[in-house]
Design an enzyme around this catalytic site. Sequence first.
Site, mmCIF file in Angstrom:
data_model
loop_
_atom_site.group_PDB
_atom_site.id
_atom_site.type_symbol
_atom_site.label_atom_id
_atom_site.label_comp_id
_atom_site.label_asym_id
_atom_site.label_seq_id
_atom_site.Cartn_x
_atom_site.Cartn_y
_atom_site.Cartn_z
ATOM 1 N N HIS A 106 -67.941 73.251 81.325
ATOM 2 C CA HIS A 106 -69.644 72.815 80.169
ATOM 3 C C HIS A 106 -69.222 72.405 79.141
ATOM 4 C CE1 HIS A 106 -70.768 73.911 84.325
ATOM 5 N NE2 HIS A 106 -70.135 75.463 84.026
ATOM 6 N N SER B 133 -59.004 80.113 93.799
ATOM 7 C CA SER B 133 -59.949 80.393 92.492
ATOM 8 C C SER B 133 -60.857 79.193 91.916
ATOM 9 C CB SER B 133 -60.554 81.567 92.253
ATOM 10 O OG SER B 133 -60.947 82.932 93.023
ATOM 11 N N CYS C 138 -56.679 84.826 91.059
ATOM 12 C CA CYS C 138 -56.201 85.519 91.639
ATOM 13 C C CYS C 138 -54.705 85.744 92.049
ATOM 14 C CB CYS C 138 -56.849 86.367 93.243
ATOM 15 S SG CYS C 138 -56.931 84.439 94.277
#
Lengths: 131, 131
Positions: A85, A80, A100
């Site tokens: 940020h 994934s 996952c």
Amino acid sequence: VRRDAARPGVEPHDPPPTTEPMRLHAMDVWVSDAAVLRDAARLRSVLRAGAAAGGATVVGESFCEFPGGGVTGVLVLAQSHLSIHTWPERALANVDLLTCGAVRGDLVLGAIRALLRAKRFDVACIPRALA
Amino acid sequence: VRRDAARPGVEPHDPPPTTEPMRLHAMDVWVSDAAVLRDAARLRSVLRAGAAAGGATVVGESFCEFPGGGVTGVLVLAQSHLSIHTWPERALANVDLLTCGAVRGDLVLGAIRALLRAKRFDVACIPRALA
């Protein structure tokens, strides 16, 4: 368009065992020294070290430096993604990890906190659909 | 290392007004026809259309196609990021949008659902730290 070829041998998403569902880990972290939050090269190293600590495989990335000093970075993982940020003016970073399979989200986020020298953090974890 | 230069004129993150906090929108969406979930070019168009619908500015991207047909795509936004992970064998996509500023997350996700021809979906929205 940038399209990273999947690495040979990388499985089509690691098939998650039923005991390890898909999860989104959302962490907000405040640091003592905001200089790291303006340093895209260092943040890239921090994300990659975090991914490695949790057993994730990096298959792509995109980083962007903003004029005011903030940085956005995303690693595309075989399991994934992992993003950051930064808001240097607030000494704050938002880190998101969608996992996952057998990735250890706690180890990923712990390594990132250590490398950023976190002084405070919040983590939320929400389960995601797999079927 | 890929580093996308910030576009001239793009502000260092859109400064969010206090009425519009940072939010993470996590959507799981099931589709009627899973073919779209194997089509990276079409998924790229879907994400870009979603970003445009909500007023977000795309500043970078990374896509990866997995051997089993799944696709991971991330758009780096001037207002954070938008990602998709597809599981064609389950007719499922996980979509994550982190927003700050004036981006309309509801419009982004609504456009994506329409373009994927969703038959069912779940959305969670969690507030994130800004200060």
